[in-house]
Scaffold this motif. Structure first.
Motif, PDB file in Angstrom:
ATOM      1  N   LEU A   1     -49.163 -16.851  -5.804  1.00 57.62           N
ATOM      2  CA  LEU A   1     -48.196 -15.955  -5.155  1.00 57.62           C
ATOM      3  C   LEU A   1     -47.729 -14.874  -6.130  1.00 57.62           C
ATOM      4  N   ALA A   2     -47.482 -15.260  -7.374  1.00 55.97           N
ATOM      5  CA  ALA A   2     -47.029 -14.292  -8.376  1.00 55.97           C
ATOM      6  C   ALA A   2     -48.098 -13.231  -8.616  1.00 55.97           C
ATOM      7  N   GLY A   3     -49.371 -13.646  -8.609  1.00 53.44           N
ATOM      8  CA  GLY A   3     -50.451 -12.701  -8.811  1.00 53.44           C
ATOM      9  C   GLY A   3     -50.617 -11.730  -7.659  1.00 53.44           C
ATOM     10  N   ALA A   4     -50.257 -12.155  -6.452  1.00 52.65           N
ATOM     11  CA  ALA A   4     -50.406 -11.313  -5.264  1.00 52.65           C
ATOM     12  C   ALA A   4     -49.137 -10.531  -4.923  1.00 52.65           C
ATOM     13  N   ALA A   5     -48.019 -10.869  -5.541  1.00 53.12           N
ATOM     14  CA  ALA A   5     -46.742 -10.212  -5.224  1.00 53.12           C
ATOM     15  C   ALA A   5     -46.748  -8.766  -5.721  1.00 53.12           C
TER      16      ALA A   5
ATOM     17  N   PRO B   1     -45.421 -17.721 -14.468  1.00 55.72           N
ATOM     18  CA  PRO B   1     -46.035 -16.404 -14.641  1.00 55.72           C
ATOM     19  C   PRO B   1     -44.986 -15.400 -15.101  1.00 55.72           C
ATOM     20  N   ALA B   2     -45.421 -14.342 -15.764  1.00 52.03           N
ATOM     21  CA  ALA B   2     -44.503 -13.369 -16.372  1.00 52.03           C
ATOM     22  C   ALA B   2     -43.583 -12.700 -15.358  1.00 52.03           C
ATOM     23  N   ASN B   3     -44.022 -12.521 -14.115  1.00 54.44           N
ATOM     24  CA  ASN B   3     -43.198 -11.819 -13.134  1.00 54.44           C
ATOM     25  C   ASN B   3     -42.314 -12.744 -12.294  1.00 54.44           C
ATOM     26  N   VAL B   4     -42.205 -14.004 -12.685  1.00 59.43           N
ATOM     27  CA  VAL B   4     -41.378 -14.962 -11.946  1.00 59.43           C
ATOM     28  C   VAL B   4     -40.031 -15.131 -12.655  1.00 59.43           C
ATOM     29  N   VAL B   5     -38.972 -15.037 -11.867  1.00 64.87           N
ATOM     30  CA  VAL B   5     -37.609 -15.175 -12.369  1.00 64.87           C
ATOM     31  C   VAL B   5     -36.929 -16.283 -11.583  1.00 64.87           C
ATOM     32  N   ILE B   6     -36.232 -17.159 -12.278  1.00 61.55           N
ATOM     33  CA  ILE B   6     -35.435 -18.190 -11.611  1.00 61.55           C
ATOM     34  C   ILE B   6     -34.001 -17.689 -11.540  1.00 61.55           C
TER      35      ILE B   6
ATOM     36  N   GLY C   1     -44.260  -7.088  -6.865  1.00 59.84           N
ATOM     37  CA  GLY C   1     -43.334  -6.924  -7.995  1.00 59.84           C
ATOM     38  C   GLY C   1     -42.925  -8.290  -8.495  1.00 59.84           C
ATOM     39  N   SER C   2     -41.656  -8.446  -8.771  1.00 58.65           N
ATOM     40  CA  SER C   2     -41.172  -9.728  -9.282  1.00 58.65           C
ATOM     41  C   SER C   2     -41.080 -10.762  -8.159  1.00 58.65           C
ATOM     42  N   VAL C   3     -41.151 -12.021  -8.561  1.00 59.49           N
ATOM     43  CA  VAL C   3     -40.953 -13.150  -7.652  1.00 59.49           C
ATOM     44  C   VAL C   3     -39.679 -13.837  -8.113  1.00 59.49           C
ATOM     45  N   ILE C   4     -38.733 -13.970  -7.202  1.00 57.58           N
ATOM     46  CA  ILE C   4     -37.441 -14.581  -7.535  1.00 57.58           C
ATOM     47  C   ILE C   4     -37.335 -15.915  -6.810  1.00 57.58           C
ATOM     48  N   LEU C   5     -37.115 -16.984  -7.577  1.00 60.46           N
ATOM     49  CA  LEU C   5     -36.897 -18.303  -6.995  1.00 60.46           C
ATOM     50  C   LEU C   5     -35.402 -18.492  -6.817  1.00 60.46           C
ATOM     51  N   ALA C   6     -34.955 -18.468  -5.587  1.00 61.11           N
ATOM     52  CA  ALA C   6     -33.531 -18.611  -5.264  1.00 61.11           C
ATOM     53  C   ALA C   6     -33.331 -19.985  -4.628  1.00 61.11           C
ATOM     54  N   TRP C   7     -33.076 -20.971  -5.477  1.00 60.63           N
ATOM     55  CA  TRP C   7     -32.928 -22.345  -5.012  1.00 60.63           C
ATOM     56  C   TRP C   7     -31.459 -22.633  -4.755  1.00 60.63           C
ATOM     57  N   SER C   8     -31.172 -23.304  -3.662  1.00 60.14           N
ATOM     58  CA  SER C   8     -29.784 -23.560  -3.272  1.00 60.14           C
ATOM     59  C   SER C   8     -29.127 -24.662  -4.088  1.00 60.14           C
ATOM     60  N   ASP C   9     -29.922 -25.475  -4.771  1.00 65.85           N
ATOM     61  CA  ASP C   9     -29.351 -26.597  -5.513  1.00 65.85           C
ATOM     62  C   ASP C   9     -29.692 -26.549  -6.998  1.00 65.85           C
ATOM     63  N   GLY C  10     -29.717 -25.370  -7.552  1.00 69.19           N
ATOM     64  CA  GLY C  10     -30.005 -25.217  -8.972  1.00 69.19           C
ATOM     65  C   GLY C  10     -31.443 -24.817  -9.209  1.00 69.19           C
ATOM     66  N   ALA C  11     -31.846 -24.825 -10.448  1.00 72.22           N
ATOM     67  CA  ALA C  11     -33.195 -24.407 -10.812  1.00 72.22           C
ATOM     68  C   ALA C  11     -34.229 -25.363 -10.236  1.00 72.22           C
ATOM     69  N   PRO C  12     -35.353 -24.824  -9.782  1.00 70.48           N
ATOM     70  CA  PRO C  12     -36.396 -25.705  -9.253  1.00 70.48           C
ATOM     71  C   PRO C  12     -36.961 -26.607 -10.341  1.00 70.48           C
ATOM     72  N   GLU C  13     -37.312 -27.809  -9.943  1.00 70.60           N
ATOM     73  CA  GLU C  13     -37.905 -28.770 -10.867  1.00 70.60           C
ATOM     74  C   GLU C  13     -39.386 -28.452 -10.991  1.00 70.60           C
TER      75      GLU C  13
END
Length: 156
Positions: free
Chosen positions: A62-66, A87-92, A68-80
């Protein structure tokens, strides 16, 4: 008594209660204001959500096909992520950022996982309800380029 000492159980209950507090916001009308960085793909999920965790396995693709940036917006904290390199373009997103993004996307979906693609102005231009893969992301990008709008999610 064993139930009271199960920390993981209580973390899931707390995450569910936090998610339920967002229900009144889901009734708000959808706005098309900028709420994310330009060309960002926002993946909404939670650690207790099995399809959300499965979507994380596709994160490198997904990051390779996005666009721009990929943002992981998890409702219960950082994803496990079990120590996986991002990947470099992924932000938590931290908790505050995740809440802000969820408020900006209120009304676009009532369940997890879901994904929102932002246009060059940071406004939501396409939504996918459910786990996202590369083929569905390509469809979202096409929808954004066509300016199809947010009247319905792609998979409605």
């Amino acid at each position: 008594m064993a139930l009271m000492s199960n920390t993981k159980y209580w973390r899931h209950i707390a995450a569910l209660l936090v998610a339920l507090t967002a229900l009144p916001a889901l009734a708000r009308p959808v706005t098309h204001e900028a709420f994310a960085p330009p060309d960002a793909l926002i993946l909404f999920g939670a650690n207790w959500c099995a399809p959300c965790r499965a979507e994380l396995r596709k994160l490198p693709l997904l990051a390779g096909a996005a666009p721009g940036s990929v943002i992981l917006a998890w409702s219960d904290g950082a994803p496990e992520l079990a120590g996986a390199a991002l990947p470099a373009n992924v932000v938590i997103a931290d908790s505050a950022q995740s809440r802000r993004l969820a408020q900006g996307a209120a009304g676009l979906s009532a369940g997890l996982p879901f994904a929102v693609l932002a246009d060059e102005n940071g406004a939501a231009c396409a939504v996918w309800r459910g786990a996202l893969d590369v083929a569905r992301l390509a469809h979202l990008k096409t929808r954004c380029r066509q300016g199809a709008g947010l009247h319905q999610p792609v998979n409605a």
